[in-house]
Design an enzyme around this catalytic site. Structure first.
Site, mmCIF file in Angstrom:
data_model
loop_
_atom_site.group_PDB
_atom_site.id
_atom_site.type_symbol
_atom_site.label_atom_id
_atom_site.label_comp_id
_atom_site.label_asym_id
_atom_site.label_seq_id
_atom_site.Cartn_x
_atom_site.Cartn_y
_atom_site.Cartn_z
ATOM 1 N N GLU A 16 9.581 64.806 38.256
ATOM 2 C CA GLU A 16 8.693 64.422 39.622
ATOM 3 C C GLU A 16 7.368 64.579 39.688
ATOM 4 O OE1 GLU A 16 10.640 66.561 42.663
ATOM 5 O OE2 GLU A 16 12.398 65.631 43.012
ATOM 6 N N HIS A 44 13.311 62.049 38.723
ATOM 7 C CA HIS A 44 13.591 63.262 39.268
ATOM 8 C C HIS A 44 14.314 64.180 38.152
ATOM 9 C CE1 HIS A 44 12.687 61.963 43.463
ATOM 10 N NE2 HIS A 44 13.510 60.755 43.006
ATOM 11 N N SER A 55 10.688 56.572 41.335
ATOM 12 C CA SER A 55 12.269 57.051 41.582
ATOM 13 C C SER A 55 13.049 55.729 41.363
ATOM 14 C CB SER A 55 12.420 57.402 43.048
ATOM 15 O OG SER A 55 13.564 57.949 43.417
#
Lengths: 266, 266
Positions: free
Chosen positions: B199, B172, B131
């Site tokens: 993801e 993401h 992330s």
């Protein structure tokens, strides 16, 4: 061989501006003949035909149309009733509202209304559609499918109205994160061009061959015809897709694209 | 000229599986040396360092790591304190958690911890991040920006850790509909490759030159280096972008890409 068709389409990605400049709807009225236009609104897609029909009826009159009729067809018997061709065939512009694309094709496919629509298109009458009314324009249309990662068979497709050949349309495109499902759709047959249209954005297609973008957001064209790496014939349904390379074109208001040569117009 | 670097990176698009197969995290432990690995978890990005640190600590031990230490650095003084290089330099794998990418670069940039990280990377120690920890890997990183249509200046960028050159990462990716902002990022300088990581998906980069996809979803590479049509130098901020053509590559688990030659590996 198919004949040359003079057809014009205005394919709108949904949620077009109806309150301020109304750039897209104004363009539709203008293409339909402006002060001389006779517009037919087809509400087949929606389950709120009265409300949606009235809204567009008022809007098109405000935007300068001469006549506007709302043709609400809620079953195939109505789409085949005597006289429906007559009510319809004098239109200088046809507008499909949003709703459910399968309602449009299910109600119109193979009916008098459906064949009159085809004749109007071939005569050069502009045919417009927004949201579900946009999806139905092509040979094969996307009916549903999740946003997110491109997966094999993560979408459902069905035969569309066939006014635009060799293209598959998706609408509410960037707003609903639909590039994955568009790429999944074209991976099935990379001969087909994917065209993703954002909200408040449209393509004006002329001569079945080129389009210009109208509206505030973007249109994304995906061309996988030169892809060499793919797993589409090997993977099981639901698996993540592989597709490389894809040519992508992101275009905004005023920019054009040649659907036959598959390149943007400067 | 820069020296040849043996560096290895595992760049994860967030929300990697931590309960079932743990394919990505298992791969990280394996790349770090498996039973011989000494892993350092850097929690600088998160405001919940204890919780997040403990979770990865347990996970990496379960997955077979020999030693795991969590290094919580919450200010630049700590990142410069005497001895921190020693605590860190024996690591065989470094893992950046998610959180806020500006916390990572703001805390580490120009500190002893930061330069030790660079040395570890150059020695071939695997550096992983998920992330926010993924975004920081490149020269220039995306800090924020809205999903949806590609707009000019619709995103904010900042200098990253610079471990991966000439690439901008987004994470993401499909789940948050981020292709618009990635295209906007690369439009500023089409020399830079855009890499969007979904993801539970990662790229394992080796020798600063090629990567392999690991995980359940897809990685999208966007290459605008051959684009001929763009409005990036003309439009005002917030206007919809034009960029054509872009080469796009959608890859899934096991597929590879050559970052220098800019093509997928068969």
């Amino acid at each position: 061989m198919t004949e040359h068709v003079e057809g014009r389409l205005l394919i709108i990605g949904g949620a077009e501006d109806k309150k301020n400049e109304c750039k897209i709807l104004k363009r539709f009225v203008q293409e339909a003949g402006g002060k001389e236009s006779r517009i037919t609104v087809l509400t087949a897609a929606t389950e709120l035909p009265l409300q949606v029909g009235n809204e567009y009826h008022s809007l098109f009159l405000e935007l300068g149309a001469r006549e506007v009729q709302v043709l609400d067809v809620s079953d195939r018997i109505q789409a085949n009733r005597r006289g429906i061709g007559k009510e319809f065939e004098n239109s200088t512009g046809v507008f499909f509202t949003g709703g459910d694309q399968l309602r449009i094709t299910g109600l119109l496919g193979g009916t008098i209304l459906g064949s009159t629509l085809q004749q109007l298109y071939e005569r050069g009458v502009i045919i417009a559609g927004t949201s579900a009314g946009a999806s139905v324009m092509s040979d094969t249309m996307i009916v549903g499918g999740e946003a997110g990662t491109a997966k094999k068979d993560s979408l459902t497709m069905a035969p569309g109205l066939g006014l635009l050949r060799s293209v598959v349309i998706d609408q509410h495109f960037a707003q609903r994160g639909r590039i994955g499902r568009l790429l999944s759709a074209i991976s099935h047959n990379p001969y087909v061009l994917g065209v993703g249209i954002d909200e408040d954005t449209a393509i004006l297609v002329q001569d079945d061959a080129r389009f210009t973008v109208v509206g505030s957001n973007t249109v994304t064209v995906a061309d996988a015809s030169s892809s060499t790496t793919t797993n589409v014939s090997e993977t099981s349904p639901g698996q993540s897709l592989v597709l490389s390379p894809i040519l992508l074109h992101v275009l905004s208001d005023g920019y054009g694209f040649d659907l036959k040569r598959r390149e943007s117009l400067l």
